[in-house]
Design an enzyme around this catalytic site. Sequence first.
Site, PDB file in Angstrom:
ATOM      1  N   VAL A  30      55.741 -19.566 -21.940  1.00 29.35           N
ATOM      2  CA  VAL A  30      54.740 -18.230 -21.515  1.00 29.35           C
ATOM      3  C   VAL A  30      53.730 -18.222 -22.494  1.00 29.35           C
ATOM      4  O   VAL A  30      53.843 -18.305 -23.736  1.00 29.35           O
ATOM      5  CB  VAL A  30      55.623 -17.204 -21.383  1.00 29.35           C
ATOM      6  CG1 VAL A  30      54.765 -15.884 -20.956  1.00 29.35           C
ATOM      7  CG2 VAL A  30      56.663 -17.398 -20.526  1.00 29.35           C
ATOM      8  N   SER A  43       3.203  -1.465 -10.205  1.00 28.89           N
ATOM      9  CA  SER A  43       3.141  -2.931 -10.326  1.00 28.89           C
ATOM     10  C   SER A  43       4.396  -3.545 -10.687  1.00 28.89           C
ATOM     11  O   SER A  43       5.346  -2.827 -11.118  1.00 28.89           O
ATOM     12  CB  SER A  43       2.087  -3.288 -11.451  1.00 28.89           C
ATOM     13  OG  SER A  43       2.300  -4.467 -11.991  1.00 28.89           O
ATOM     14  N   SER A  44       4.524  -4.848 -10.431  1.00 25.15           N
ATOM     15  CA  SER A  44       6.098  -5.450 -10.814  1.00 25.15           C
ATOM     16  C   SER A  44       6.111  -5.414 -12.129  1.00 25.15           C
ATOM     17  O   SER A  44       7.349  -5.355 -12.870  1.00 25.15           O
ATOM     18  CB  SER A  44       6.084  -6.831 -10.349  1.00 25.15           C
ATOM     19  OG  SER A  44       5.900  -7.080  -8.920  1.00 25.15           O
ATOM     20  N   SER A  98      53.113 -23.550 -18.515  1.00 23.52           N
ATOM     21  CA  SER A  98      52.767 -24.824 -18.817  1.00 23.52           C
ATOM     22  C   SER A  98      53.316 -25.791 -17.740  1.00 23.52           C
ATOM     23  O   SER A  98      54.357 -25.308 -17.023  1.00 23.52           O
ATOM     24  CB  SER A  98      53.750 -25.431 -20.013  1.00 23.52           C
ATOM     25  OG  SER A  98      53.535 -26.877 -20.076  1.00 23.52           O
ATOM     26  N   THR A 125      46.399 -11.271 -45.716  1.00 22.36           N
ATOM     27  CA  THR A 125      45.014 -11.451 -45.829  1.00 22.36           C
ATOM     28  C   THR A 125      44.730 -12.771 -46.042  1.00 22.36           C
ATOM     29  O   THR A 125      45.526 -13.604 -46.719  1.00 22.36           O
ATOM     30  CB  THR A 125      44.408 -10.465 -46.941  1.00 22.36           C
ATOM     31  OG1 THR A 125      45.173 -10.806 -48.232  1.00 22.36           O
ATOM     32  CG2 THR A 125      44.686  -9.142 -46.882  1.00 22.36           C
ATOM     33  N   HIS A 126      43.732 -13.258 -45.482  1.00 18.58           N
ATOM     34  CA  HIS A 126      43.494 -14.986 -45.507  1.00 18.58           C
ATOM     35  C   HIS A 126      44.708 -15.560 -44.960  1.00 18.58           C
ATOM     36  O   HIS A 126      44.865 -16.768 -45.217  1.00 18.58           O
ATOM     37  CB  HIS A 126      43.368 -15.338 -47.036  1.00 18.58           C
ATOM     38  CG  HIS A 126      42.232 -14.762 -48.017  1.00 18.58           C
ATOM     39  ND1 HIS A 126      41.080 -14.961 -48.015  1.00 18.58           N
ATOM     40  CD2 HIS A 126      42.556 -13.572 -48.664  1.00 18.58           C
ATOM     41  CE1 HIS A 126      40.310 -14.202 -48.933  1.00 18.58           C
ATOM     42  NE2 HIS A 126      41.253 -13.419 -49.388  1.00 18.58           N
ATOM     43  N   ASP A 186       1.025  -1.311  -0.029  1.00 25.95           N
ATOM     44  CA  ASP A 186      -0.124   0.049   0.107  1.00 25.95           C
ATOM     45  C   ASP A 186       0.830   1.149  -0.117  1.00 25.95           C
ATOM     46  O   ASP A 186       0.437   2.385  -0.394  1.00 25.95           O
ATOM     47  CB  ASP A 186      -1.012  -0.100   1.101  1.00 25.95           C
ATOM     48  CG  ASP A 186      -1.932  -1.129   1.203  1.00 25.95           C
ATOM     49  OD1 ASP A 186      -2.129  -1.897   0.021  1.00 25.95           O
ATOM     50  OD2 ASP A 186      -2.308  -1.426   2.257  1.00 25.95           O
TER      51      ASP A 186
END
Length: 463
Positions: A325, A139-140, A318, A187-188, A132
């Site tokens: 590293v 409202s939720s 490792s 590239t590629h 109240d």
Amino acid sequence: MKNYRTESDSFGEIQIEEKFYWGAQTQRSLENFKIGKQKMPEILIRALAILKKCAAQVNHEFGDLEAKIAISIDKATDRILEGEFEDNFPLVVWQTGSGTQTNMNMNEVIASIANEELTGKKGGKSPVHPNDHVNKGQSSNDSFPTAMHIATVLATKQQLIPALNNILTSLQDKSKDWDKIIKIGRTHLQDATPLTLKQEFSGYITQIEYALERIENALQKVYLLAQGGTAVGTGINSKIGFDIKFAEKVAEFTKQPFKTAPNKFESLAAHDALVEFSGTLNTIAVSLMKIANDIRLLGSGPRCGLGELHLPENEPGSSIMPGKVNPTQVEALTMVCSQVMGNHVTVTIAGSNGHLELNVFKPVIIYNILQSIELLSDSVNSFVTHCVKGLEPNIARINDLRDKSLMLVTALNPHIGYDNAAKIAKEAHKHGITLKEAAKKLNLLSEAKFDKIVVPEKMVSQS
């Protein structure tokens, strides 16, 4: 021995451990949803507290909440925002899809704190009632999505944007003196024409600049708040003007440009704004994955990889190979990017399930968005501190690979044609000789003419 008190709701009485401030509905949620350990994010709880503070202020100004009640609610939210009651918000994400239990958790805790201040006894519903008074005019269904938007904006402004500015500045600072370092492009994953290391990093810098622009664009709809729509968007039990005044209060408190949503039906039934924002986070993850993987490749080695960058050595890599590293910061960041991409899939599915007047996947949407923001922010800052700031070019390796590249032959295209240039490249590759030696062998170009044309420094810009 634990002490308990009795609280009640429409389902009857229930026992609650005395040290906690929540009420019956929170306790029922704890007992009914024992699913996982993923609790509602702390910043969402803060957003709900801000929401309740601002709502109480507006209700008081509208004459719907007496001063004593409004002030007690205001004080309670301040204490929550200061972190005093962190252990009183225990609910998991896996609950009702409207977030009702978490909304009531906040309502009950605020009322309990206020009642303790006013009467000396926590809990109960008098003089401050969780529904109240604390939830008045709400409202939720409109409160929880409002909190979702507030939390997203705050997390983005406090965490993600600073992190992206951090990596942007670091990349700019690191590469500013690399304009004379000419390396071979790829590239590629195959040799291509040269560029400077600064040019290569300028691509990464622009990706981050665009990421920041995308965030600002995507936030525009997140600034719109659902509060005032109440149950289904009609605003029943909420006074005319409450939504506008509320948004002004939130904007003033947070110093962010929140406004009331123009259509509350959309704000309750759909979460397109958050799906879009999650898409922006996904795009940022894509950008960071590309940047991190490039740095991983450029730093591969130390002797048998590309080795054009020296990455900081932070820890042993490792348990069996001595001296190894690994690029651990890259690995952490790219794993985060994978998680963020997966989170976006979840948000997409959840956002598409807004059935009729209410989307009931709200908790999982905000959980994944806030997790993505947090992970991206933390991992970017870690990547900057432990990797980007320590990057150094391996000049000898860069020069060696550049000078060996067959793709320097591209500079000959305008002078002897593509086909003849290709013959030189193939001849050099086949016999393991230099481009200059191949050109001379094929009688296509003199050494002097070759040296005049094939100059890497002249190949990093338009002719």
